[in-house]
Enzyme design. Structure first.
Site, mmCIF file in Angstrom:
data_model
loop_
_atom_site.group_PDB
_atom_site.id
_atom_site.type_symbol
_atom_site.label_atom_id
_atom_site.label_comp_id
_atom_site.label_asym_id
_atom_site.label_seq_id
_atom_site.Cartn_x
_atom_site.Cartn_y
_atom_site.Cartn_z
ATOM 1 C CB CYS A 21 -61.085 20.040 73.539
ATOM 2 S SG CYS A 21 -61.833 21.661 73.581
ATOM 3 N N PRO A 22 -60.504 20.805 76.793
ATOM 4 C CG PRO A 22 -61.137 22.242 78.576
ATOM 5 C CD PRO A 22 -61.237 20.808 78.083
#
Length: 81
Positions: free
Chosen positions: A20-21
């Site tokens: 993430c992201p």
């Protein structure tokens, strides 16, 4: 690869090794290059993708056609409207 999906797709985003992201960002970058009605398949292993991608799609006019989880691999099939 987009495993066990019932939809054909035009673009594949393999984000299985990304944290993430990055899966969400890669998906957004791919969608920006796509034409209307094309279908994208994204495959990710980051557990945040399970929440982040559907949430983001809910804020847009993109259609989530399919969502699957198999052995901690998350698959999303999205149509650009």
């Amino acid at each position: 690869m987009c495993v066990n999906t019932i939809h054909n797709y035009d673009v594949l985003v393999d984000a299985r090794e990304d944290r993430c992201p990055m899966p969400l960002l890669k998906m957004k970058m791919a969608l920006a290059k796509m034409s209307s009605k094309e279908i994208l398949c994204i495959v990710a292993t980051d557990s945040g993708s399970k929440k982040d991608i559907p949430y983001y799609l809910g804020l847009t006019d993109l259609s989530l056609l399919e969502q699957k989880e198999d052995n901690d691999v998350f698959t999303f099939v999205i149509q650009k409207n």
